[in-house]
Design a protein around this motif. Structure first.
Motif, PDB file in Angstrom:
ATOM      1  N   LEU A 116       5.459  -9.935  -4.836  1.00 32.53           N
ATOM      2  CA  LEU A 116       6.518 -11.032  -4.066  1.00 32.53           C
ATOM      3  C   LEU A 116       5.957 -12.109  -3.697  1.00 32.53           C
ATOM      4  N   GLY A 117       4.756 -12.509  -3.868  1.00 30.50           N
ATOM      5  CA  GLY A 117       3.949 -13.847  -3.504  1.00 30.50           C
ATOM      6  C   GLY A 117       3.548 -13.800  -2.114  1.00 30.50           C
ATOM      7  N   MET A 118       3.431 -12.644  -1.443  1.00 27.17           N
ATOM      8  CA  MET A 118       2.598 -12.991  -0.250  1.00 27.17           C
ATOM      9  C   MET A 118       1.017 -13.361  -0.416  1.00 27.17           C
ATOM     10  N   ASN A 119       0.414 -13.763   0.558  1.00 21.50           N
ATOM     11  CA  ASN A 119      -0.961 -14.057   0.449  1.00 21.50           C
ATOM     12  C   ASN A 119      -1.782 -12.828   0.689  1.00 21.50           C
ATOM     13  N   PRO A 120      -3.123 -12.934   0.198  1.00 19.67           N
ATOM     14  CA  PRO A 120      -3.739 -11.515   0.048  1.00 19.67           C
ATOM     15  C   PRO A 120      -3.899 -10.770   1.401  1.00 19.67           C
ATOM     16  N   PHE A 121      -4.267 -11.869   2.559  1.00 18.89           N
ATOM     17  CA  PHE A 121      -4.308 -11.324   3.891  1.00 18.89           C
ATOM     18  C   PHE A 121      -3.203 -10.567   4.509  1.00 18.89           C
ATOM     19  N   LEU A 125      -2.291  -6.304   5.141  1.00 15.43           N
ATOM     20  CA  LEU A 125      -1.772  -5.862   6.503  1.00 15.43           C
ATOM     21  C   LEU A 125      -0.293  -5.298   6.298  1.00 15.43           C
ATOM     22  N   LEU A 126       0.322  -5.563   5.315  1.00 18.29           N
ATOM     23  CA  LEU A 126       1.766  -4.886   5.077  1.00 18.29           C
ATOM     24  C   LEU A 126       1.497  -3.610   4.380  1.00 18.29           C
ATOM     25  N   GLY A 127       0.411  -3.644   3.414  1.00 24.56           N
ATOM     26  CA  GLY A 127       0.011  -2.391   2.892  1.00 24.56           C
ATOM     27  C   GLY A 127      -0.165  -1.430   4.062  1.00 24.56           C
ATOM     28  N   VAL A 128      -1.242  -1.782   4.873  1.00 25.42           N
ATOM     29  CA  VAL A 128      -1.553  -0.885   5.991  1.00 25.42           C
ATOM     30  C   VAL A 128      -0.478  -0.469   6.801  1.00 25.42           C
ATOM     31  N   THR A 129       0.692  -1.387   7.177  1.00 25.86           N
ATOM     32  CA  THR A 129       1.866  -1.095   7.910  1.00 25.86           C
ATOM     33  C   THR A 129       2.931  -0.127   7.144  1.00 25.86           C
ATOM     34  N   THR A 130       2.754  -0.451   5.928  1.00 23.42           N
ATOM     35  CA  THR A 130       3.544   0.584   5.094  1.00 23.42           C
ATOM     36  C   THR A 130       3.136   2.153   5.073  1.00 23.42           C
ATOM     37  N   ALA A 131       1.870   2.343   5.188  1.00 19.36           N
ATOM     38  CA  ALA A 131       1.042   3.635   4.982  1.00 19.36           C
ATOM     39  C   ALA A 131       1.067   4.278   6.498  1.00 19.36           C
ATOM     40  N   VAL A 132       0.924   3.803   7.398  1.00 16.75           N
ATOM     41  CA  VAL A 132       1.040   4.158   8.910  1.00 16.75           C
ATOM     42  C   VAL A 132       2.290   4.239   9.463  1.00 16.75           C
ATOM     43  N   GLY A 133       3.220   3.422   9.150  1.00 21.65           N
ATOM     44  CA  GLY A 133       4.343   3.241   9.978  1.00 21.65           C
ATOM     45  C   GLY A 133       5.185   4.621   9.967  1.00 21.65           C
ATOM     46  N   GLY A 134       5.161   5.260   8.799  1.00 22.21           N
ATOM     47  CA  GLY A 134       6.074   6.462   8.692  1.00 22.21           C
ATOM     48  C   GLY A 134       5.415   7.497   9.463  1.00 22.21           C
ATOM     49  N   GLY A 135       4.215   7.702   9.613  1.00 25.11           N
ATOM     50  CA  GLY A 135       3.432   8.567  10.264  1.00 25.11           C
ATOM     51  C   GLY A 135       3.452   8.358  11.878  1.00 25.11           C
ATOM     52  N   LEU A 136       3.464   7.290  12.143  1.00 23.81           N
ATOM     53  CA  LEU A 136       3.864   6.680  13.605  1.00 23.81           C
ATOM     54  C   LEU A 136       5.047   7.019  13.915  1.00 23.81           C
ATOM     55  N   LEU A 137       6.007   6.864  13.263  1.00 22.79           N
ATOM     56  CA  LEU A 137       7.307   7.153  13.679  1.00 22.79           C
ATOM     57  C   LEU A 137       7.600   8.799  13.737  1.00 22.79           C
ATOM     58  N   ARG A 138       7.026   9.507  12.913  1.00 24.86           N
ATOM     59  CA  ARG A 138       6.999  11.129  12.745  1.00 24.86           C
ATOM     60  C   ARG A 138       6.144  11.406  14.083  1.00 24.86           C
ATOM     61  N   ASP A 139       5.093  11.016  14.584  1.00 23.21           N
ATOM     62  CA  ASP A 139       4.408  11.803  15.484  1.00 23.21           C
ATOM     63  C   ASP A 139       5.302  11.145  17.025  1.00 23.21           C
ATOM     64  N   ILE A 140       5.794  10.018  16.780  1.00 24.23           N
ATOM     65  CA  ILE A 140       6.491   9.734  18.251  1.00 24.23           C
ATOM     66  C   ILE A 140       7.827  10.474  18.407  1.00 24.23           C
ATOM     67  N   THR A 141       8.396  10.760  17.435  1.00 26.72           N
ATOM     68  CA  THR A 141       9.558  11.428  17.448  1.00 26.72           C
ATOM     69  C   THR A 141       9.544  12.773  17.813  1.00 26.72           C
ATOM     70  N   LEU A 171      -6.012  -9.332  -7.806  1.00 22.58           N
ATOM     71  CA  LEU A 171      -6.499 -10.722  -7.786  1.00 22.58           C
ATOM     72  C   LEU A 171      -7.322 -10.838  -9.040  1.00 22.58           C
ATOM     73  N   THR A 172      -8.247  -9.838  -9.310  1.00 23.67           N
ATOM     74  CA  THR A 172      -9.181 -10.096 -10.553  1.00 23.67           C
ATOM     75  C   THR A 172      -8.591  -9.519 -11.743  1.00 23.67           C
ATOM     76  N   GLY A 173      -7.171  -9.038 -11.702  1.00 22.00           N
ATOM     77  CA  GLY A 173      -6.579  -8.908 -12.976  1.00 22.00           C
ATOM     78  C   GLY A 173      -6.947  -7.403 -13.488  1.00 22.00           C
ATOM     79  N   THR A 174      -7.490  -6.448 -12.695  1.00 21.54           N
ATOM     80  CA  THR A 174      -7.920  -5.278 -13.081  1.00 21.54           C
ATOM     81  C   THR A 174      -7.168  -4.260 -12.623  1.00 21.54           C
ATOM     82  N   PHE A 175      -5.971  -4.387 -11.803  1.00 23.02           N
ATOM     83  CA  PHE A 175      -5.271  -3.530 -11.426  1.00 23.02           C
ATOM     84  C   PHE A 175      -4.258  -2.864 -12.336  1.00 23.02           C
ATOM     85  N   ASN A 176      -4.262  -1.643 -12.478  1.00 24.47           N
ATOM     86  CA  ASN A 176      -3.830  -0.859 -13.565  1.00 24.47           C
ATOM     87  C   ASN A 176      -3.368   0.659 -13.118  1.00 24.47           C
ATOM     88  N   GLY A 177      -2.907   1.327 -13.718  1.00 25.97           N
ATOM     89  CA  GLY A 177      -2.479   2.885 -13.512  1.00 25.97           C
ATOM     90  C   GLY A 177      -3.781   3.582 -13.395  1.00 25.97           C
TER      91      GLY A 177
END
Length: 222
Positions: A116-121, A125-141, A171-177
């Motif tokens: 969606l065009g976000m810069n790499p940095f 950060l958003l990838g990390v947020t996606t990964a840890v966000g659910g676990g954080l909500l789970r443990d707090i709940t 960025l290097t064009g090597t991301f695939n399955g």
């Protein structure tokens, strides 16, 4: 670009939803929640990170547009309901499923941000947020100390590693399955190794000590 955020990425996302959902239902069972609480906790951990991601990206959360995202929490709740009595002695089971969700979500969150065009940095950060966000909500709940803030374990660092590798591959064009699967396996192994051998990061201040299980102390940087 040889791999876009398409059907294949959606399947990776759904797999991550299922893994996280199982971890939520397992925790609910150990906390003696009823089956409704199990379903809600499974849904919270499985969908929470993706909802946070999509809100930040200013898109309608995938969980609300694709009914397929609602199926893994239901499946996880049913499986744990029937199987938990025979697997509850394996204390590592929750960690295994949580690590699987972490490994997949750090990739899919990063890829969606980049597509969606976000810069790499910001994408990392958003990838990390996606990964840890659910676990954080789970443990707090569930009223347990969030793994994200456990000073005797590494949780965010494996996700950061996976998000960074994904960004480099993109960025290097090597991301695939294939490279996505390799990255997920590396993150999964990193997370389990950190848990198995109690790898830790230095404490917030140099010279602070970390208390051991026996009440002793060891240097924070050890």
């Amino acid at each position: 670009m040889t791999f876009s955020f398409d059907v294949a990425s959606v399947w990776l996302d759904l797999a991550g939803v299922f893994f996280f959902a199982v971890s939520g239902s397992l925790l609910a069972a150990r906390k003696e929640f009823d089956i409704v609480g199990s379903l809600l906790l499974a849904s919270l951990v499985a969908l929470g990170g993706g909802v946070i991601r999509d809100i930040i990206l200013n898109t309608v959360p995938a969980a609300f547009t694709n009914p397929a995202y609602l199926l893994p929490p239901v499946l996880a709740t049913v499986l744990v309901y029937f199987l938990f009595s025979s697997v509850q002695r394996f204390t590592s089971l929750l960690v295994l499923f949580d690590a699987g969700g972490l490994a997949l979500f750090c990739i899919t969150g990063t890829v969606k941000a980049l597509s969606l065009g976000m810069n790499p940095f910001s994408a990392i950060l958003l990838g990390v947020t996606t990964a840890v966000g659910g676990g954080l909500l789970r443990d707090i709940t569930a009223n347990v100390v969030p793994q994200l803030f456990n000073n005797r374990d590494l949780y965010a660092l494996p996700a950061f590693t996976g998000a960074s590798l994904t960004t480099v591959l993109w960025l290097t064009g090597t991301f695939n399955g294939a490279t996505a699967c390799i990255t997920a396996a590396l993150v999964f192994g990193f997370r389990l190794a950190a848990w198995r051998w109690s790898w830790t990061a230095p404490l917030a201040v140099n010279g602070w000590v970390r208390r051991t299980a026996g009440g002793g102390k060891r240097q924070g940087g050890d």
